[in-house]
Design a protein around this motif. Structure first.
Motif, PDB file in Angstrom:
ATOM      1  N   UNK A  50      -2.522 -26.419 -12.908  1.00 32.48           N
ATOM      2  CA  UNK A  50      -1.140 -26.856 -12.981  1.00 32.48           C
ATOM      3  C   UNK A  50      -0.752 -27.456 -14.316  1.00 32.48           C
ATOM      4  N   UNK A  51      -1.632 -27.435 -15.292  1.00 35.83           N
ATOM      5  CA  UNK A  51      -1.329 -28.049 -16.579  1.00 35.83           C
ATOM      6  C   UNK A  51      -1.047 -27.002 -17.645  1.00 35.83           C
ATOM      7  N   UNK A  52      -0.936 -25.751 -17.272  1.00 31.77           N
ATOM      8  CA  UNK A  52      -0.697 -24.726 -18.278  1.00 31.77           C
ATOM      9  C   UNK A  52       0.754 -24.749 -18.729  1.00 31.77           C
ATOM     10  N   UNK A  53       0.994 -24.149 -19.853  1.00 28.59           N
ATOM     11  CA  UNK A  53       2.340 -24.104 -20.428  1.00 28.59           C
ATOM     12  C   UNK A  53       3.288 -23.368 -19.495  1.00 28.59           C
ATOM     13  N   UNK A  54       2.821 -22.285 -18.925  1.00 28.73           N
ATOM     14  CA  UNK A  54       3.666 -21.480 -18.062  1.00 28.73           C
ATOM     15  C   UNK A  54       4.065 -22.246 -16.800  1.00 28.73           C
ATOM     16  N   UNK A  55       3.140 -22.992 -16.226  1.00 28.32           N
ATOM     17  CA  UNK A  55       3.465 -23.799 -15.052  1.00 28.32           C
ATOM     18  C   UNK A  55       4.473 -24.890 -15.394  1.00 28.32           C
ATOM     19  N   UNK A  56       4.311 -25.512 -16.546  1.00 33.13           N
ATOM     20  CA  UNK A  56       5.273 -26.544 -16.958  1.00 33.13           C
ATOM     21  C   UNK A  56       6.655 -25.955 -17.164  1.00 33.13           C
ATOM     22  N   UNK A  57       6.741 -24.777 -17.753  1.00 32.39           N
ATOM     23  CA  UNK A  57       8.035 -24.123 -17.960  1.00 32.39           C
ATOM     24  C   UNK A  57       8.681 -23.765 -16.622  1.00 32.39           C
ATOM     25  N   UNK A  58       7.887 -23.307 -15.675  1.00 33.80           N
ATOM     26  CA  UNK A  58       8.437 -22.974 -14.353  1.00 33.80           C
ATOM     27  C   UNK A  58       8.940 -24.219 -13.643  1.00 33.80           C
ATOM     28  N   UNK A  59       8.204 -25.323 -13.747  1.00 34.22           N
ATOM     29  CA  UNK A  59       8.653 -26.573 -13.129  1.00 34.22           C
ATOM     30  C   UNK A  59       9.940 -27.063 -13.769  1.00 34.22           C
ATOM     31  N   UNK A  60      10.026 -26.969 -15.104  1.00 32.26           N
ATOM     32  CA  UNK A  60      11.251 -27.397 -15.777  1.00 32.26           C
ATOM     33  C   UNK A  60      12.434 -26.542 -15.358  1.00 32.26           C
ATOM     34  N   UNK A  61      12.227 -25.248 -15.240  1.00 38.00           N
ATOM     35  CA  UNK A  61      13.302 -24.350 -14.825  1.00 38.00           C
ATOM     36  C   UNK A  61      13.744 -24.670 -13.405  1.00 38.00           C
ATOM     37  N   UNK A  62      12.790 -24.859 -12.511  1.00 36.80           N
ATOM     38  CA  UNK A  62      13.103 -25.187 -11.124  1.00 36.80           C
ATOM     39  C   UNK A  62      13.855 -26.511 -11.035  1.00 36.80           C
ATOM     40  N   UNK A  63      13.404 -27.508 -11.810  1.00 33.47           N
ATOM     41  CA  UNK A  63      14.057 -28.812 -11.812  1.00 33.47           C
ATOM     42  C   UNK A  63      15.482 -28.709 -12.337  1.00 33.47           C
ATOM     43  N   UNK A  64      15.700 -27.889 -13.356  1.00 30.82           N
ATOM     44  CA  UNK A  64      17.045 -27.703 -13.901  1.00 30.82           C
ATOM     45  C   UNK A  64      17.971 -27.055 -12.877  1.00 30.82           C
ATOM     46  N   UNK A  65      17.468 -26.078 -12.153  1.00 30.97           N
ATOM     47  CA  UNK A  65      18.281 -25.416 -11.134  1.00 30.97           C
ATOM     48  C   UNK A  65      18.631 -26.396 -10.018  1.00 30.97           C
ATOM     49  N   UNK A  66      17.675 -27.185  -9.583  1.00 28.57           N
ATOM     50  CA  UNK A  66      17.930 -28.147  -8.508  1.00 28.57           C
ATOM     51  C   UNK A  66      18.956 -29.180  -8.943  1.00 28.57           C
ATOM     52  N   UNK A  67      18.800 -29.732 -10.151  1.00 28.49           N
ATOM     53  CA  UNK A  67      19.759 -30.723 -10.633  1.00 28.49           C
ATOM     54  C   UNK A  67      21.140 -30.100 -10.842  1.00 28.49           C
ATOM     55  N   UNK A  68      21.203 -28.840 -11.231  1.00 36.48           N
ATOM     56  CA  UNK A  68      22.488 -28.156 -11.362  1.00 36.48           C
ATOM     57  C   UNK A  68      23.200 -28.080 -10.028  1.00 36.48           C
ATOM     58  N   UNK A  69      22.468 -27.711  -8.960  1.00 40.97           N
ATOM     59  CA  UNK A  69      23.067 -27.668  -7.632  1.00 40.97           C
ATOM     60  C   UNK A  69      23.491 -29.056  -7.161  1.00 40.97           C
ATOM     61  N   UNK A  70      22.671 -30.076  -7.421  1.00 36.87           N
ATOM     62  CA  UNK A  70      23.013 -31.438  -7.009  1.00 36.87           C
ATOM     63  C   UNK A  70      24.290 -31.895  -7.702  1.00 36.87           C
ATOM     64  N   UNK A  71      24.400 -31.658  -8.992  1.00 39.01           N
ATOM     65  CA  UNK A  71      25.600 -32.058  -9.728  1.00 39.01           C
ATOM     66  C   UNK A  71      26.808 -31.274  -9.245  1.00 39.01           C
ATOM     67  N   UNK A  72      26.654 -29.972  -9.029  1.00 39.85           N
ATOM     68  CA  UNK A  72      27.760 -29.150  -8.548  1.00 39.85           C
ATOM     69  C   UNK A  72      28.275 -29.652  -7.205  1.00 39.85           C
ATOM     70  N   UNK A  73      27.364 -29.884  -6.246  1.00 36.87           N
ATOM     71  CA  UNK A  73      27.797 -30.338  -4.931  1.00 36.87           C
ATOM     72  C   UNK A  73      28.347 -31.763  -4.986  1.00 36.87           C
ATOM     73  N   UNK A  74      27.853 -32.584  -5.892  1.00 37.45           N
ATOM     74  CA  UNK A  74      28.415 -33.921  -6.074  1.00 37.45           C
ATOM     75  C   UNK A  74      29.855 -33.869  -6.562  1.00 37.45           C
ATOM     76  N   UNK A  75      30.129 -33.004  -7.531  1.00 42.55           N
ATOM     77  CA  UNK A  75      31.493 -32.852  -8.037  1.00 42.55           C
ATOM     78  C   UNK A  75      32.401 -32.299  -6.947  1.00 42.55           C
ATOM     79  N   UNK A  76      31.923 -31.312  -6.194  1.00 41.84           N
ATOM     80  CA  UNK A  76      32.723 -30.746  -5.102  1.00 41.84           C
ATOM     81  C   UNK A  76      33.011 -31.822  -4.058  1.00 41.84           C
ATOM     82  N   UNK A  77      32.043 -32.667  -3.737  1.00 47.07           N
ATOM     83  CA  UNK A  77      32.246 -33.727  -2.757  1.00 47.07           C
ATOM     84  C   UNK A  77      33.300 -34.725  -3.235  1.00 47.07           C
ATOM     85  N   UNK A  78      33.238 -35.101  -4.509  1.00 50.33           N
ATOM     86  CA  UNK A  78      34.227 -36.028  -5.055  1.00 50.33           C
ATOM     87  C   UNK A  78      35.617 -35.419  -5.000  1.00 50.33           C
ATOM     88  N   UNK A  79      35.738 -34.149  -5.323  1.00 50.50           N
ATOM     89  CA  UNK A  79      37.042 -33.482  -5.289  1.00 50.50           C
ATOM     90  C   UNK A  79      37.570 -33.415  -3.860  1.00 50.50           C
TER      91      UNK A  79
END
Length: 87
Positions: free
Chosen positions: A36-65
Motif C-alpha cells: 500500500x505504499x507504492x506510488x500508484x496506490x497513493x495516486x489512486x487514494x488521492x483520486x478517490x479522496x478527491x472524488x468523495x470530497x467533490x461529491x460531499x461539497x456538491x451535496x452540501x451546496x445543493x442542501x444549502x440551496x
C-alpha cells in the motif's frame, strides 16, 4: 519533433511505468516496497479522496440551496410568523 497534445499523456505514461515496475517486482519475488505504499496506490487514494470530497461539497451546496429556497417560500407565505390565539 512533435509535442504530445494530450494533457494526460504523461500521467498515463508514468502510471504504466509504475505498474510495470510493480509487476516485475512481484514476478521476481523481492518486494522492496511496503504493501500500500507504492506510488500508484497513493495516486489512486488521492483520486478517490478527491472524488468523495467533490461529491460531499456538491451535496452540501445543493442542501444549502434547497434549505434557502424552502425558508424563502415559507417566509413569503407567512408560515414563519406566529399565529394569533383565537381564544
Amino acid at each position: 519533433m512533435a509535442l504530445v497534445r494530450d494533457p494526460y499523456f504523461w500521467k498515463r505514461f508514468s502510471a504504466a511505468v509504475h505498474m510495470d515496475e510493480e509487476s516485475r517486482a512481484l514476478d521476481q519475488g523481492n518486494k522492496t516496497k511496503q504493501e500500500g505504499a507504492s506510488w500508484l496506490d497513493r495516486e489512486r487514494r488521492k483520486s478517490r479522496r478527491s472524488i468523495i470530497w467533490g461529491f460531499v461539497i456538491f451535496f452540501g451546496v445543493v442542501l444549502v440551496i434547497v434549505v434557502s429556497v424552502v425558508l424563502w417560500w415559507l417566509s413569503k407565505n407567512n408560515w414563519l410568523q406566529p399565529r394569533p390565539n383565537s381564544t
